[in-house]
Design a protein around this motif. Structure first.
Motif, mmCIF file in Angstrom:
data_model
loop_
_atom_site.group_PDB
_atom_site.id
_atom_site.type_symbol
_atom_site.label_atom_id
_atom_site.label_comp_id
_atom_site.label_asym_id
_atom_site.label_seq_id
_atom_site.Cartn_x
_atom_site.Cartn_y
_atom_site.Cartn_z
ATOM 1 N N GLU A 199 0.861 -1.194 0.000
ATOM 2 C CA GLU A 199 0.000 0.000 0.000
ATOM 3 C C GLU A 199 0.888 1.232 0.000
ATOM 4 O O GLU A 199 1.777 1.359 0.838
ATOM 5 N N ARG A 236 -3.711 4.792 -0.764
ATOM 6 C CA ARG A 236 -4.479 5.627 0.146
ATOM 7 C C ARG A 236 -3.789 6.996 0.222
ATOM 8 O O ARG A 236 -2.559 7.041 0.273
ATOM 9 N N ALA A 243 -2.817 11.416 9.899
ATOM 10 C CA ALA A 243 -3.731 10.299 9.629
ATOM 11 C C ALA A 243 -3.073 9.260 8.727
ATOM 12 O O ALA A 243 -3.201 8.049 8.965
ATOM 13 N N ASP A 244 -2.338 9.727 7.703
ATOM 14 C CA ASP A 244 -1.619 8.772 6.849
ATOM 15 C C ASP A 244 -0.559 8.028 7.657
ATOM 16 O O ASP A 244 -0.393 6.809 7.524
ATOM 17 N N TYR A 246 -0.589 7.412 10.934
ATOM 18 C CA TYR A 246 -1.182 6.468 11.893
ATOM 19 C C TYR A 246 -1.651 5.206 11.179
ATOM 20 O O TYR A 246 -1.466 4.086 11.684
ATOM 21 N N ARG A 247 -2.194 5.353 9.953
ATOM 22 C CA ARG A 247 -2.597 4.149 9.204
ATOM 23 C C ARG A 247 -1.391 3.258 8.957
ATOM 24 O O ARG A 247 -1.431 2.049 9.148
ATOM 25 N N THR A 250 -0.373 1.345 11.891
ATOM 26 C CA THR A 250 -1.282 0.240 12.265
ATOM 27 C C THR A 250 -1.229 -0.924 11.272
ATOM 28 O O THR A 250 -1.419 -2.066 11.654
ATOM 29 N N ARG A 251 -1.000 -0.655 9.947
ATOM 30 C CA ARG A 251 -1.038 -1.782 9.008
ATOM 31 C C ARG A 251 0.070 -1.755 7.956
ATOM 32 O O ARG A 251 -0.020 -2.438 6.932
#
Ligand code: AHG
Ligand code: MN
Ligand code: MN
Ligand code: MN
Length: 330
Positions: A199, A236, A243-244, A246-247, A250-251
């Protein structure tokens, strides 16, 4: 028993005077973040908070109401913490505060301003640096330290949850603001970014402005299994760095904001001292990597509080792969 932020700071910041001041500073910043969060919730995300002011900041960004409001709230928190110097995206020059202070704050008071009116997650990014006596004669110099000298770094996210992502040099931790609990409680004790990813996050509308190497890397991501990559990729782009990031914490994932050929964007859009450095410390402490495409962010020496840098961060193996593309002469 869920650890509170207060307990974490008491045990992780060191018992020496500077460690205690560091802990107290993070407590004040957290209280300031709750104030900003309440303003957003009470004020809604209508045009009042996203309203454009006449002024632009040192970086040329149009200032939104919430940019300036958040800046004032965090400046007050810094002053209450005995901070020596306060460097903000929203103020041209560093603000001298406590003459004997031994810590400085570099801050992006409101990150993701273009998203204020859209109710998308936004945040505050902060970097806490040591202050030596030599800095007192020339306040600007305190913000020209390489990022590996940061004592602490992190960001708040004003989203469905108010989160604090924090490192004091011993892993990356996530705290959730719990009104029921009446404060921040630890949600993730030690973030670990996946080493590989499928991603990527980039503002693809800038494609025509990138150099050949960056286009080649993104072309290969887009070609997926039909190209040289072994997997298909997803994309994304939120447009709020917090926010980018933190995503990706997390993944997994890779975030890219390269320099490009637009006027003023040779070193990209993001700022080294109060965006890239704190994000890089958080990401590295979570096992990821952060570069300007080639060089480790935390080794770069800023020439100004508002210096810009290309920024590539996230899953370690993918950041390394980007680096190979960037130095590919073919
Ligand atoms: P800020 O709102 O503090 O100026 O930061 C915005 C930054 C960052 O949050 C985001 O990743 C990037 O700008 C988005 O840039 P584009 O609008 O060019 O995509
Ligand atoms: Mn801005
Ligand atoms: Mn920002
Ligand atoms: Mn900002």
């Amino acid at each position: 028993m869920t650890a509170s932020l207060d307990a974490f700071l008491g045990s992780q910041c060191g018992s020496d005077a500077q460690g205690q001041r560091l802990a107290d500073t993070i407590r004040h910043l957290s209280a300031a973040a709750v104030k900003v969060r309440n303003t957003i919730i009470e004020g809604g995300t209508g045009t009042d908070l996203g309203g454009k002011r006449e002024a632009t900041n040192a970086g040329g960004d149009v200032q939104k109401e919430l940019d300036v409001l958040a800046d004032r709230v965090f400046e007050e928190a810094a002053r209450a913490s005995g901070i020596a110097f306060f460097g903000s995206e929203e103020q041209d020059a560093p603000i001298p505060m406590a003459a004997e202070g031994d810590l400085a704050i570099a801050i992006d008071p409101l990150d993701g301003s273009s998203n204020i009116d859209t109710n998308v997650s936004i945040g505050t990014i902060f970097s806490i640096l040591p202050v030596e006596d030599a800095h007192r004669a020339e306040p600007k110099s305190v913000f020209m330290q390489p990022g590996h000298r940061q004592k602490a770094a992190g960001f708040f996210i004003y989203g469905p949850q108010l989160l604090l992502v924090l490192t004091v040099g011993n892993g990356t931790h996530v705290f959730l603001f719990s009104p029921k609990f009446g404060g921040f409680v630890e949600m993730t004790a030690s973030v670990a970014i996946a080493e590989k990813t499928q991603e990527f996050a980039i503002n693809a509308s800038n494609y025509r402005h990138w150099d050949r190497q960056m286009r080649s890397y993104i072309d290969d991501c887009l070609a997926g299994e039909e190209g040289p990559r072994e997997k298909n990729f997803n994309m994304r782009w939120i447009g709020s760095l917090v926010a980018d990031c933190y995503r990706i914490l997390t993944r997994g994932g890779v975030f890219l904001y390269p320099g490009d050929q637009r006027k003023g964007y040779a070193k990209g859009r993001l700022r080294l001292v109060y965006e890239a450095n704190p994000v890089a410390m958080v990401v590295e402490q979570a096992g990821g990597s952060a570069t300007d495409g080639v060089t480790r962010i935390l080794d770069l020496v800023p020439d100004d509080l508002h210096a810009r840098t290309g920024l590539v961060f996230g899953s370690k193996r993918e950041v390394e792969r980007v680096g190979r593309y960037m130095v590919d002469p073919s």
